[in-house]
Design a protein around this motif. Structure first.
Motif, PDB file in Angstrom:
ATOM      1  N   ALA A  52     -18.859  12.373 -24.729  1.00  0.00           N
ATOM      2  CA  ALA A  52     -19.748  13.490 -25.068  1.00  0.00           C
ATOM      3  C   ALA A  52     -19.599  13.795 -26.559  1.00  0.00           C
ATOM      4  N   TRP A  95     -35.356  11.028 -14.978  1.00  0.00           N
ATOM      5  CA  TRP A  95     -34.329  10.230 -15.641  1.00  0.00           C
ATOM      6  C   TRP A  95     -33.120  11.103 -15.912  1.00  0.00           C
ATOM      7  N   ARG A  96     -31.973  10.632 -15.509  1.00  0.00           N
ATOM      8  CA  ARG A  96     -30.727  11.322 -15.794  1.00  0.00           C
ATOM      9  C   ARG A  96     -29.762  10.275 -16.354  1.00  0.00           C
ATOM     10  N   PHE A  97     -28.995  10.688 -17.314  1.00  0.00           N
ATOM     11  CA  PHE A  97     -28.081   9.761 -17.961  1.00  0.00           C
ATOM     12  C   PHE A  97     -26.660  10.301 -17.796  1.00  0.00           C
ATOM     13  N   ARG A  98     -25.982   9.777 -16.802  1.00  0.00           N
ATOM     14  CA  ARG A  98     -24.642  10.257 -16.479  1.00  0.00           C
ATOM     15  C   ARG A  98     -23.596   9.717 -17.457  1.00  0.00           C
ATOM     16  N   ASP A  99     -23.862   8.569 -18.034  1.00  0.00           N
ATOM     17  CA  ASP A  99     -22.931   7.977 -18.991  1.00  0.00           C
ATOM     18  C   ASP A  99     -23.423   8.279 -20.396  1.00  0.00           C
ATOM     19  N   PHE A 100     -22.518   8.667 -21.251  1.00  0.00           N
ATOM     20  CA  PHE A 100     -22.872   8.948 -22.630  1.00  0.00           C
ATOM     21  C   PHE A 100     -23.081   7.642 -23.392  1.00  0.00           C
ATOM     22  N   ASP A 153     -34.251   8.152 -11.353  1.00  0.00           N
ATOM     23  CA  ASP A 153     -33.634   8.399 -10.045  1.00  0.00           C
ATOM     24  C   ASP A 153     -34.732   8.440  -8.983  1.00  0.00           C
TER      25      ASP A 153
END
Length: 184
Positions: free
Chosen positions: A169, A159-164, A154
């Motif tokens: 989940a 790093w962020r992972f919004r989608d699994f 970002d």
């Protein structure tokens, strides 16, 4: 051609055999051009192989000599004519390079462990860029990480992972997990 040039061309040809890419120019002899897009060489295989942390740097000269000796014997066995302007392994076509590497890493080959190390590092340069900081690799559009779908950080560098990755989940966060995602 000096020993460093021989080593560079030979190791590039070996890495390109493991993860092929497209030629850098029409005069490129080390990269066979067996695939479109960048391969192990463009991903930094030589930089990784020449990183002291790999533990293989001292053996690169002898491995280069051995690989070219094997290529010379292979060509003689099959009646292939090699171009004397490049090292023997570089003078082989991609198909013949692949066949020779398959022999060298086969069970029972007395030098198998060394060739497998070179193979692993060539692949690692492409698929994980261990010779680079991940943020630097992504900023430079590292070809292997991009091809594998590794996302860019970002704007704040995290790093962020919004989608699994499995599309859902797999577990609920622990109730004591802090808003930053750390365990309480």
């Amino acid at each position: 051609m000096d020993a460093e040039d021989v080593q560079t061309l030979t190791l590039e040809a070996f890495a390109d055999t493991i993860v092929p890419g497209e030629r850098r120019s029409s005069q490129d002899r080390a990269i066979a051009g067996a695939a479109t897009g960048p391969g192990a060489v463009q991903a930094g295989a030589l930089d990784l192989l020449r990183t002291p942390a790999t533990g293989v740097t001292a053996g690169l000269g002898p491995m280069t000599d051995a690989l070219n000796a094997h290529a010379t014997a292979y060509a003689a066995e099959l009646g292939l004519e090699l171009d004397g302007d490049v090292p023997a392994f570089v003078g082989l076509t991609y198909e013949h390079r692949s066949a020779l590497v398959a022999r060298l890493v086969a069970p029972g080959h007395p030098e198998k462990d060394g060739w497998i190390l070179l193979t692993m590092f060539s692949y690692m340069a492409y698929d994980s860029a261990p010779h680079l900081h991940t943020a630097d690799a992504m900023a430079a559009d590292h070809p292997g990480l991009l091809a594998l779908g590794f996302g860019k950080p970002d704007e704040d560098g995290l790093w962020r992972f919004r989608d699994f990755s499995y599309g859902r989940a797999l577990a609920r966060p622990h109730p004591d997990t802090t808003p930053s995602g750390s365990p309480a």
